[in-house]
Design an enzyme around this catalytic site. Structure first.
Site, PDB file in Angstrom:
ATOM      1  NE  ARG A 143      -3.631  -2.129   2.786  1.00 46.66           N
ATOM      2  CZ  ARG A 143      -3.403  -3.254   3.456  1.00 46.66           C
ATOM      3  NH1 ARG A 143      -2.221  -3.444   4.054  1.00 46.66           N
ATOM      4  NH2 ARG A 143      -4.330  -4.197   3.546  1.00 46.66           N
ATOM      5  CE  LYS A 167      -6.323  -0.302   4.649  1.00 51.80           C
ATOM      6  NZ  LYS A 167      -7.644  -0.467   3.972  1.00 51.80           N
ATOM      7  CG  HIS A 232      -5.402   1.075  -4.230  1.00 51.09           C
ATOM      8  ND1 HIS A 232      -4.870   0.570  -3.062  1.00 51.09           N
ATOM      9  CD2 HIS A 232      -6.664   0.581  -4.303  1.00 51.09           C
ATOM     10  CE1 HIS A 232      -5.767  -0.182  -2.451  1.00 51.09           C
ATOM     11  NE2 HIS A 232      -6.858  -0.199  -3.187  1.00 51.09           N
ATOM     12  NE  ARG A 235      -3.184  -3.342  -1.510  1.00 55.06           N
ATOM     13  CZ  ARG A 235      -2.742  -4.185  -0.578  1.00 55.06           C
ATOM     14  NH1 ARG A 235      -1.454  -4.422  -0.483  1.00 55.06           N
ATOM     15  NH2 ARG A 235      -3.584  -4.772   0.241  1.00 55.06           N
ATOM     16  CG  HIS A 258      -6.598  -8.371   1.501  1.00 53.20           C
ATOM     17  ND1 HIS A 258      -6.859  -8.812   0.225  1.00 53.20           N
ATOM     18  CD2 HIS A 258      -6.309  -7.048   1.385  1.00 53.20           C
ATOM     19  CE1 HIS A 258      -6.725  -7.813  -0.622  1.00 53.20           C
ATOM     20  NE2 HIS A 258      -6.388  -6.732   0.057  1.00 53.20           N
ATOM     21  CE1 TYR A 267      -6.624  -6.913  -6.878  1.00 51.76           C
ATOM     22  CE2 TYR A 267      -6.983  -7.867  -4.712  1.00 51.76           C
ATOM     23  CZ  TYR A 267      -6.609  -6.808  -5.509  1.00 51.76           C
ATOM     24  OH  TYR A 267      -6.217  -5.634  -4.926  1.00 51.76           O
TER      25      TYR A 267
END
Length: 292
Positions: A143, A167, A232, A235, A258, A267
């Site tokens: 990210r 995150k 992004h 990514r 994730h 995806y």
């Protein structure tokens, strides 16, 4: 109202590990709602029903995001004993479909990489930095915030991995390709002093905004539409191209950081042709038809 919002955001940061960007977005959504209904902490269902009209010109996904922030806020107030009722049932619930990620094709990514490599021939530090940034975005799927805030200590000397804090403060190991390792080595040799891998003035690191600008400027020089290129998007290209190459979805989930594999599953839309071919080639019924 501001005090209640501050308490709510502090809870999100402490208990759920919400990132700074997430907290800023929640604050904006709550403050904007307060401008419509007044005191959010004391609002009733009729007050919240007015938000539907105020949000009528917004996209369903934006309305859903704003409503989610408010629902969580009122759930927090109930949990804290500030309220005995939850008026958020009056908020709109738009039907949304998660947008598919924008992606770049192999040729477009190659055009970016080729241009960045060509520009390093001038021997200037900023071109070495650009190539390192690009290789890390596409080669490791980081990210934007993860990349620009990397400390120099995250780059090991004896292993092809980075330690990345994602995150919610979750750390993960991210593999670094040989190309990216070579680009990083060239950049580290000429980078200015500082504790960050990509330092900026005043002891800080390169900003996300500047990273966006650098990529779009490179896209123009590479003959690509700048609006199609961002951290992004690179990514997404990393994830999409790995999946096309046969990567396992669980492995991809780990690489991307994730928390929920449902986020990674988006995806799979780009690889539908490969999946259909796989079923046609490997399913027992397909082989039975061939034998018959």
């Amino acid at each position: 109202m501001t005090a209640r919002i501050d308490e709510f955001l502090a809870m999100l940061a402490a208990e759920r590990g919400a990132a700074a960007n997430t907290l800023s977005a929640y604050r904006r959504d709550l403050e904007h709602a307060g401008e419509v209904v007044g005191d959010l902490a004391g609002a009733d269902r009729n007050d919240l029903a007015r938000l539907g009209q105020a949000w009528s010109g917004l996209s369903p996904s934006t309305v859903a995001r704003k409503a989610s922030a408010l629902r969580q806020f009122y759930g927090f107030l109930v949990d804290e004993g500030v309220r005995t009722d939850d008026p958020s049932a009056a908020l709109p619930r738009p039907a949304t479909r998660r947008p598919l990620p924008k992606i770049l094709g192999h040729a477009q990514v190659e055009a970016l990489l080729t241009r960045a490599e060509q520009e390093t021939a001038d021997g200037k530090p900023h071109t070495a930095r650009m190539l390192a940034l690009l290789e890390m975005l596409y080669g490791s799927g980081l990210r934007a915030t993860e990349l620009v805030s990397l400390p120099l200590s995250a780059v090991p000397r004896d292993a092809p991995f980075l330690t990345v804090t994602g995150k919610g403060g979750q750390a993960r190991m991210v593999p670094v390709s040989q190309r990216a390792q070579a680009a990083l080595a060239k950049w580290i040799a000429v980078r200015p002093e500082g504790r960050f891998l990509f330092p900026s003035r005043g002891g800080k690191h390169l900003s996300r905004v500047r990273l966006f600008q650098l990529l779009k400027e490179l896209a123009v020089r590479a003959g690509l539409p700048p609006e199609k290129v961002s951290p992004h998007v690179l990514r997404h290209a990393f994830a999409t191209h790995l999946l096309e190459g046969g990567a396992d979805l669980r492995v991809l989930q780990t690489l991307l950081g994730h928390a929920d594999i449902a986020t990674t599953q988006i995806y799979t839309h780009v690889d539908s042709a490969r999946l259909v071919a796989l079923v046609n080639e490997r399913h027992p019924l397909a082989r039975a038809r061939e034998a018959g």
